[in-house]
Design a protein around this motif. Structure first.
Motif, PDB file in Angstrom:
ATOM      1  N   ARG A  79      -4.329  12.666  -0.330  1.00  0.00           N
ATOM      2  CA  ARG A  79      -3.157  11.982   0.217  1.00  0.00           C
ATOM      3  C   ARG A  79      -3.583  10.826   1.127  1.00  0.00           C
ATOM      4  O   ARG A  79      -3.016   9.731   1.069  1.00  0.00           O
ATOM      5  CB  ARG A  79      -2.293  12.977   0.987  1.00  0.00           C
ATOM      6  N   SER A  94      -5.036  23.439   0.458  1.00  0.00           N
ATOM      7  CA  SER A  94      -5.348  22.186  -0.218  1.00  0.00           C
ATOM      8  C   SER A  94      -5.998  22.446  -1.549  1.00  0.00           C
ATOM      9  O   SER A  94      -6.516  23.520  -1.814  1.00  0.00           O
ATOM     10  CB  SER A  94      -6.272  21.326   0.645  1.00  0.00           C
ATOM     11  N   ALA A 104       0.699  14.600  -9.496  1.00  0.00           N
ATOM     12  CA  ALA A 104       1.307  13.939  -8.344  1.00  0.00           C
ATOM     13  C   ALA A 104       1.432  14.897  -7.160  1.00  0.00           C
ATOM     14  O   ALA A 104       1.231  14.510  -6.000  1.00  0.00           O
ATOM     15  CB  ALA A 104       2.682  13.394  -8.728  1.00  0.00           C
ATOM     16  N   ARG A 105       1.742  16.163  -7.452  1.00  0.00           N
ATOM     17  CA  ARG A 105       1.895  17.135  -6.373  1.00  0.00           C
ATOM     18  C   ARG A 105       0.563  17.409  -5.680  1.00  0.00           C
ATOM     19  O   ARG A 105       0.493  17.571  -4.462  1.00  0.00           O
ATOM     20  CB  ARG A 105       2.485  18.435  -6.930  1.00  0.00           C
ATOM     21  N   ARG A 163      -0.253  14.649  -3.357  1.00  0.00           N
ATOM     22  CA  ARG A 163       0.571  14.710  -2.155  1.00  0.00           C
ATOM     23  C   ARG A 163       0.131  15.833  -1.217  1.00  0.00           C
ATOM     24  O   ARG A 163       0.135  15.668   0.004  1.00  0.00           O
ATOM     25  CB  ARG A 163       2.032  14.920  -2.535  1.00  0.00           C
ATOM     26  N   ARG A 164      -0.277  16.970  -1.750  1.00  0.00           N
ATOM     27  CA  ARG A 164      -0.540  18.137  -0.917  1.00  0.00           C
ATOM     28  C   ARG A 164      -1.965  18.206  -0.375  1.00  0.00           C
ATOM     29  O   ARG A 164      -2.185  18.740   0.710  1.00  0.00           O
ATOM     30  CB  ARG A 164      -0.235  19.411  -1.721  1.00  0.00           C
ATOM     31  N   GLN A 175      -5.001  17.021   1.550  1.00  0.00           N
ATOM     32  CA  GLN A 175      -5.059  16.061   2.649  1.00  0.00           C
ATOM     33  C   GLN A 175      -5.971  14.876   2.356  1.00  0.00           C
ATOM     34  O   GLN A 175      -5.614  13.722   2.643  1.00  0.00           O
ATOM     35  CB  GLN A 175      -5.512  16.740   3.933  1.00  0.00           C
ATOM     36  N   THR A 188      -5.333   7.925  -0.972  1.00  0.00           N
ATOM     37  CA  THR A 188      -4.386   7.252  -1.861  1.00  0.00           C
ATOM     38  C   THR A 188      -3.447   6.352  -1.068  1.00  0.00           C
ATOM     39  O   THR A 188      -3.213   5.197  -1.432  1.00  0.00           O
ATOM     40  CB  THR A 188      -3.580   8.281  -2.664  1.00  0.00           C
ATOM     41  N   ALA A 189      -2.896   6.881   0.029  1.00  0.00           N
ATOM     42  CA  ALA A 189      -1.990   6.073   0.857  1.00  0.00           C
ATOM     43  C   ALA A 189      -2.716   4.870   1.443  1.00  0.00           C
ATOM     44  O   ALA A 189      -2.204   3.744   1.434  1.00  0.00           O
ATOM     45  CB  ALA A 189      -1.397   6.935   1.965  1.00  0.00           C
ATOM     46  N   ASP A 191       6.782  25.309  -5.546  1.00  0.00           N
ATOM     47  CA  ASP A 191       5.724  24.325  -5.722  1.00  0.00           C
ATOM     48  C   ASP A 191       4.629  24.792  -6.658  1.00  0.00           C
ATOM     49  O   ASP A 191       3.548  24.238  -6.675  1.00  0.00           O
ATOM     50  CB  ASP A 191       5.092  23.978  -4.357  1.00  0.00           C
ATOM     51  N   SER A 250      -3.055  16.136   8.929  1.00  0.00           N
ATOM     52  CA  SER A 250      -3.184  17.136   7.879  1.00  0.00           C
ATOM     53  C   SER A 250      -3.982  18.345   8.332  1.00  0.00           C
ATOM     54  O   SER A 250      -3.889  19.408   7.732  1.00  0.00           O
ATOM     55  CB  SER A 250      -3.848  16.521   6.645  1.00  0.00           C
TER      56      SER A 250
END
Length: 418
Positions: free
Chosen positions: A218, A398, A208-209, A212-213, A215, A221-222, A415, A391
């Protein structure tokens, strides 16, 4: 280099497994109506089948990454998938509903291995390059071919023979996928093998991290999750649209046109030399899907709407191809399977949300709902562009620029992934 037969065997495996998965919606509802006289139990069972995806996806990815023999892990997952389908075929309408729901939930836990996990195996068949890009285009085509063949074959067998025969056919397809999986010539993932085994909890958080991190991950997926809220509402909306156009029952035709268009789009991309960049494909696909559905909302007849659905589906096929390539290109080997399963699980959950939101829709609101779905595709394209642009100024390293051992760089304090 692996033999080309390895890729072909993979595609046969993926098609068999996904055909079983895609046919389940028709199978459980039809079987429930056949045995109980109502489709209500089938709807509950289908919800239980889909619900575990978002929760099981990280666990599936972590377990697959930690497996010393991933081939056997997938054989077990596909075998469990097949057993769950057979158990549901025997239990729906014959046992108390909670028992059937428990069986469906257990089978649904194997779903992430089918929806996202299988796609991650292409990196174990082919090295990075044009051939692997084309393999992902064919993989996307397999998704769409299964979306056409699964429900279609299930409906035909149910009508010609019986719903239980159709369900058992899907179980046999999943079992066939398990058998083919045992024969895949997977390459060892040497980059992942150099990483020290992490605790399961850390592995679960790592996938998951990374999404999210990184670019590109992220952004895609969004964007696809936002788009799939609309796609999840499309089935219900297409039924209502056909009724509003005076052709009740043509909703299935519209969705078939959408799936056929998606298949044509992915097959077309697979033949392009050189393949366009996945980022460009994603943006063009999202915009094109929105424009096709917007045109369908204005269509004066079912044939015109079906043509627009076909165009929209072709563009949606481009988005799927781009999504698979971006996941493969921008996830470190150690967590690649988790990235694939998490992404697929989130999309399925977004689609389920869209299906719920479409529940109150009426025939008179069909055009408005379809317009809203089209707007969501355009909004997803905008979101994708904005996240990628913002990003570029992000100082965080990344996953695509991971250090040699396949782990992302240090990032913010606290992290670390392992």
């Amino acid at each position: 280099m692996p033999r080309p037969s390895g890729v072909l065997r993979y595609l046969m495996t993926a098609f068999s497994a996904r055909m079983a998965d895609e046919g389940m919606a028709v199978a459980v509802v039809t079987l429930a109506a056949y045995r109980t006289g109502s489709a209500a139990q089938g709807a509950f069972v289908l919800t239980a089948w889909m619900a575990p995806h978002v929760l099981a996806a990280p666990l599936t990815g972590a377990a697959a990454a930690r497996a010393r023999r991933p081939r056997f892990f997938y054989v077990g997952a596909l075998g469990g998938f097949a057993l769950a389908i057979s158990a549901l075929a025997m239990s729906i309408g014959r046992v108390p509903l909670p028992v059937a729901l428990a069986v469906a939930a257990a089978g649904g836990c194997c779903g992430p291995a089918v929806s996202g996990g299988l796609s991650s195996l292409i990196t174990r068949l082919l090295p990075a390059g044009a051939e692997r890009d084309r393999a992902y285009s064919w993989d996307a085509a397999i998704y769409n071919a299964a979306a056409v063949a699964g429900p279609g074959a299930t409906g035909l067998v149910s009508a010609a023979l019986s719903p239980i025969t159709a369900a058992l056919m899907l179980s046999a397809a999943a079992a066939c996928a398990a058998a083919l999986m045992a024969l895949l010539p997977l390459r060892p993932d040497t980059a992942a093998a150099r990483v020290s085994p992490a605790r399961l909890r850390q592995d679960l958080a790592a996938g998951a991290r990374i999404v999210r991190r990184e670019q590109e991950l992220r952004a895609i997926t969004a964007a696809t999750c936002l788009a799939f809220i609309g796609i999840g509402a499309l089935t219900t909306t297409s039924v209502l649209l056909s009724e509003s156009l005076g052709s009740a029952g043509a909703g299935g035709l519209l969705m078939t046109a959408f799936a056929a268009g998606a298949l044509a789009g992915t097959l077309g991309i697979a033949r392009l030399r050189p393949a366009p960049s996945p980022q460009r494909l994603a943006l063009i696909g999202l915009i094109g899907t929105g424009m096709g559905l917007a045109a369908a909302a204005l269509a004066p007849s079912v044939p015109t709407a079906a043509a627009s659905f076909t165009v929209a589906g072709a563009c949606d096929g481009l988005v799927l191809t781009a999504t698979l390539r971006i996941r493969a290109d921008h996830s470190p080997p150690r967590w690649r399977t988790q990235v694939f399963t998490i992404g697929a699980g989130l999309k399925i959950s977004a689609a389920a949300l869209g299906s719920v939101l479409a529940g109150p829709a009426t025939t008179g609101a069909a055009h408005s709902y379809l317009t809203a779905i089209a707007v969501l595709q355009a909004a997803a394209a905008l979101l994708y562009t904005l996240i990628r642009r913002s990003s570029r100024a992000d100082p965080l390293p990344s996953a695509g620029t991971a250090v040699a051992d396949g782990c992302p760089g240090p990032g913010r304090p606290g992290d670390r992934l392992a």
